[in-house]
Design an enzyme around this catalytic site. Structure first.
Site, PDB file in Angstrom:
ATOM      1  N   SER A   1     -10.347   5.191   5.715  1.00 31.83           N
ATOM      2  CA  SER A   1     -10.417   5.274   4.265  1.00 31.83           C
ATOM      3  C   SER A   1     -10.351   6.755   3.897  1.00 31.83           C
ATOM      4  O   SER A   1     -10.573   7.631   4.735  1.00 31.83           O
ATOM      5  CB  SER A   1     -11.724   4.659   3.753  1.00 31.83           C
ATOM      6  OG  SER A   1     -11.815   3.293   4.107  1.00 31.83           O
TER       7      SER A   1
ATOM      8  N   HIS B   1      -7.105   1.051  -4.710  1.00 32.19           N
ATOM      9  CA  HIS B   1      -8.444   0.834  -4.153  1.00 32.19           C
ATOM     10  C   HIS B   1      -8.401   0.624  -2.652  1.00 32.19           C
ATOM     11  O   HIS B   1      -9.444   0.569  -2.003  1.00 32.19           O
ATOM     12  CB  HIS B   1      -9.160  -0.318  -4.861  1.00 32.19           C
ATOM     13  CG  HIS B   1      -8.810  -1.701  -4.394  1.00 32.19           C
ATOM     14  ND1 HIS B   1      -7.523  -2.151  -4.268  1.00 32.19           N
ATOM     15  CD2 HIS B   1      -9.596  -2.753  -4.045  1.00 32.19           C
ATOM     16  CE1 HIS B   1      -7.525  -3.407  -3.855  1.00 32.19           C
ATOM     17  NE2 HIS B   1      -8.762  -3.802  -3.711  1.00 32.19           N
TER      18      HIS B   1
END
Length: 411
Positions: free
Chosen positions: A315, A332
């Site tokens: 991430s 996202h």
């Protein structure tokens, strides 16, 4: 197939944020165009993680001048991510896995009155956990340190008193997860320091939502289109669901912090909580509009934001650039490139079961659901790097640091 870059189905006020090397599903682009064509829509942005949902694309933001459309938020209201940075630099893999499994079995709210839990969380979100008798001291300290959420007052809770507090602290299915990750090489050391991130140290990442409560909210408001005062009841109930989701993520983070031995204030160096499915009143084109984020991370001002990878890809923490052209939003996550059925079929043929519990980055996966292991395999997701570069090149955000998965819990 990849959607044509000049796709004629998109109206002039809609755009895609994706480089040529980002795969986009044609059906997802068609869904984006359909929503953009709805009455009142003044801006639509498809992020590089855009993928098809149940009639509504996931990975997009939509601005409506004069109306709120609950269908665009759906049943995953309040879904988002919590990041907690720690000063812990090492964790023995076997010990961490054992402790993580145990932490998921423990019930932090077992000594609390369920009605009190629901009422305080609905009204106060994560902060409300500090006001409930029976909450463990370490959890109460974490909750008391939470900033005010900035949401409108929560609405009428009476339609939702059906045991939803029992889901607090649970991950849920789909792409939701709880994770320990290691901070990689810093791209923006000053920003990383401001958030409490240090290269090589461990963080907790919780990606989840309001669970069955959000589903009930989505069913209750279904196909409504709300204008003026008619939107107020829904917006109040949505605020309650978002607060419930925030509290859920705090409880998840607390579970993993306990597994790390990092639930003391002295070991927590920073963090944030972001909501991916929400409606907010924001400036668009010089006028206020209702911005609906459907699987899109907010990127307002110079705030921090997070773009989620997969259990086999990092991430990324990023810093917003307040870009109205992207509706002050970013992707996202990486976004799916396989449907769940396709993933089960193809990935089962590629890997042995024991291989599914390890990743190419050296991470471990804690998941006892054989189907979910296949559906959420990294091969089912787009590569994260082109997604991040698409956001950078579009001027929506700048990279701060990668978070490399160490242990991922799926349920």
């Amino acid at each position: 197939m990849k959607a044509p870059a000049d796709s004629a189905v998109l109206p002039a006020h809609a755009r895609l944020v994706a480089r040529d090397d980002v795969w986009l599903e044609g059906n997802a682009v068609q869904q984006l165009a359909r929503v953009a064509a709805l009455p009142g829509c003044v801006r639509a942005v498809g992020m590089p993680d855009l993928h098809a949902g149940r009639g509504i694309p996931i990975g997009a933001a939509f601005a409506f001048a004069d109306r709120v459309v609950p269908e665009l938020i759906g049943g995953d209201a309040g879904c988002g991510v919590r990041l907690v940075a720690t000063s812990i630099g090492r964790a023995a893999p076997d010990v961490l896995e054992r402790r993580a499994r145990q932490a998921m079995e423990d019930e932090p709210l077992a000594e609390c009155d369920p009605r009190a839990v629901f009422e305080r969380v609905w009204e106060r979100g994560a902060r409300g956990l500090a006001e409930i008798d029976g909450v463990p001291e370490a959890l109460a300290r974490l909750a008391a340190a939470e900033p005010e959420d900035g949401l409108r007052p929560s609405g009428d809770a009476s339609p939702y008193r059906a045991g939803y507090e029992g889901a607090l602290g649970s991950i849920g299915g789909g792409n939701h997860f709880l994770e320990v990750a290691r901070v990689g090489a810093l791209r923006d050391p000053a920003s990383a320091k401001a958030l409490g991130l240090s290269a090589g140290e461990l963080v907790v990442v919780a990606h989840s939502g309001s669970r069955g409560l959000g589903g009930a909210l989505g069913q209750r408001w279904g196909g409504a289109v709300l204008q003026g005062d008619a939107a107020e009841p829904y917006l109040g109930e949505l605020a309650g669901a978002c607060r419930f989701a925030q509290a859920n993520r705090l409880l998840l983070a607390y579970r993993m912090l306990r597994a790390l031995g990092a639930s003391r204030a002295s070991t927590i160096t920073g963090g944030l909580d972001l909501t991916h499915n929400d409606v907010a009143r924001e400036a668009v084109g010089g006028e206020l509009a209702w911005v609906h984020r459907k699987g899109a991370a907010p990127a307002r001002g110079s705030d921090f934001t997070v773009v989620l990878g997969s259990r086999g890809a990092p991430s990324w923490v990023m810093r917003a650039r307040d870009a109205e052209a992207g509706l002050r939003s970013v992707a996202h996550g990486a976004g799916r490139k396989m449907g769940r059925g396709e993933a089960r079929e193809k990935i089962a043929a590629r890997y042995r079961r024991r291989e599914l519990a390890r990743t190419e980055l050296g991470g471990r996966v804690v998941c006892d659901d054989a189907a979910l292991l296949l559906e959420e395999h990294p091969d089912a997701y787009k590569p994260i790097e082109p997604v991040i570069e698409s956001l950078v090149e579009a001027g929506l955000a700048t990279p701060v640091a990668p978070l490399v998965p160490v242990l991922t819990v799926k349920r």
